[in-house]
Design a protein around this motif. Sequence first.
Motif, mmCIF file in Angstrom:
data_model
loop_
_atom_site.group_PDB
_atom_site.id
_atom_site.type_symbol
_atom_site.label_atom_id
_atom_site.label_comp_id
_atom_site.label_asym_id
_atom_site.label_seq_id
_atom_site.Cartn_x
_atom_site.Cartn_y
_atom_site.Cartn_z
ATOM 1 N N GLY A 1 36.850 47.481 57.136
ATOM 2 C CA GLY A 1 35.668 47.670 56.308
ATOM 3 C C GLY A 1 35.955 47.287 54.880
ATOM 4 N N LEU A 2 35.070 47.691 53.994
ATOM 5 C CA LEU A 2 35.193 47.333 52.584
ATOM 6 C C LEU A 2 35.838 48.452 51.783
ATOM 7 N N GLN A 3 36.673 48.059 50.854
ATOM 8 C CA GLN A 3 37.314 49.020 49.963
ATOM 9 C C GLN A 3 36.896 48.701 48.535
ATOM 10 N N LEU A 4 36.473 49.712 47.814
ATOM 11 C CA LEU A 4 36.026 49.501 46.450
ATOM 12 C C LEU A 4 37.217 49.199 45.549
ATOM 13 N N LEU A 5 37.143 48.078 44.843
ATOM 14 C CA LEU A 5 38.180 47.711 43.880
ATOM 15 C C LEU A 5 37.877 48.299 42.510
ATOM 16 N N LEU A 6 36.645 48.111 42.074
ATOM 17 C CA LEU A 6 36.230 48.607 40.774
ATOM 18 C C LEU A 6 34.713 48.534 40.669
ATOM 19 N N LYS A 7 34.199 49.207 39.651
ATOM 20 C CA LYS A 7 32.754 49.191 39.437
ATOM 21 C C LYS A 7 32.449 49.312 37.958
ATOM 22 N N TYR A 8 31.326 48.728 37.586
ATOM 23 C CA TYR A 8 30.822 48.869 36.233
ATOM 24 C C TYR A 8 29.481 49.580 36.298
ATOM 25 N N GLU A 23 41.082 43.677 37.461
ATOM 26 C CA GLU A 23 40.153 44.072 36.423
ATOM 27 C C GLU A 23 38.989 43.086 36.417
ATOM 28 N N ALA A 24 37.886 43.509 35.839
ATOM 29 C CA ALA A 24 36.714 42.645 35.757
ATOM 30 C C ALA A 24 36.026 42.901 34.431
ATOM 31 N N GLU A 25 35.341 41.879 33.948
ATOM 32 C CA GLU A 25 34.638 42.003 32.681
ATOM 33 C C GLU A 25 33.168 41.705 32.869
ATOM 34 N N PHE A 26 32.350 42.626 32.448
ATOM 35 C CA PHE A 26 30.899 42.466 32.509
ATOM 36 C C PHE A 26 30.453 41.688 31.278
ATOM 37 N N ASN A 27 29.773 40.584 31.504
ATOM 38 C CA ASN A 27 29.248 39.778 30.420
ATOM 39 C C ASN A 27 27.737 39.670 30.607
ATOM 40 N N LYS A 28 27.011 40.454 29.843
ATOM 41 C CA LYS A 28 25.569 40.529 30.049
ATOM 42 C C LYS A 28 24.879 39.221 29.705
ATOM 43 N N SER A 29 25.326 38.574 28.631
ATOM 44 C CA SER A 29 24.664 37.340 28.195
ATOM 45 C C SER A 29 24.845 36.217 29.212
ATOM 46 N N GLN A 30 25.973 36.222 29.889
ATOM 47 C CA GLN A 30 26.224 35.202 30.904
ATOM 48 C C GLN A 30 25.931 35.716 32.306
ATOM 49 N N THR A 31 25.470 36.924 32.417
ATOM 50 C CA THR A 31 25.195 37.586 33.708
ATOM 51 C C THR A 31 26.338 37.358 34.682
ATOM 52 N N SER A 32 27.526 37.678 34.214
ATOM 53 C CA SER A 32 28.707 37.466 35.055
ATOM 54 C C SER A 32 29.523 38.743 35.138
#
Lengths: 114, 114
Positions: free
Chosen positions: B43-50, B64-73
């Motif tokens: 199944g799926l395992q959660l890595l991270l969430k924003y 790690e991940a970076e939320f970029n609102k202006s680029q919707t990424s």
Amino acid sequence: GAVVSQHPSRVICKSGTSVKIECRSLDFQATTMFWYRQFPKKSLMLMATSNEGSKATYEQGVEKDKFLINHASLTLSTLTVTSAHPEDSSFYICSAEIAGETQYFGPGTRLLVL
Amino acid sequence: AQSVTQLDSQVPVFEEAPVELRCNYSSSVSVYLFWYVQYPNQGLQLLLKYLSGSTLVKGINGFEAEFNKSQTSFHLRKPSVHISDTAEYFCAVSASNAGNMLTFGGGTRLMVKP
């Protein structure tokens, strides 16, 4: 962390028979449970959302009479594939949600219909 | 409605090299963002969430991940990958005003080579 189990992990059945898959939240009560289907090398497709004690909400294109969902308690939801056919062969994954939090996924059930 | 695009279906990389898995989304409302990992037949395992707050989110296994609102990424990164990171990675979004219903991207297969 929150643990979700599925049973069975793998099932092989003959065409025309029905198969029941159980999804249990082991250490928490789940207000909502979700059922997904995943084809080989594809993403997850939401089939239905079920809330304890009420009828499941099916996504467009999912036959509710084919895929029966019962959410009898806050820790158990079942998916029954009725009169299974080879095209129903797939990987079925459930998830359980604690109200206001993330979905926790089960390990999946591999269904093969001969 | 929301949609998620994972631009790369496969990403081959050598062990100990850095990796970035790309995820772009579209939504008319604010969203929560997730990355999940799926190992074969699991199944799926959660890595991270924003959900809110700092746009740089650290998860398990050194990701790690970076939320970029202006680029919707919401691109996923790891500075040095291991063979054991070989898996399928799914980006997902949920509308912040619609419970936890997830919309998944198509997935990216990370293949780490020795």
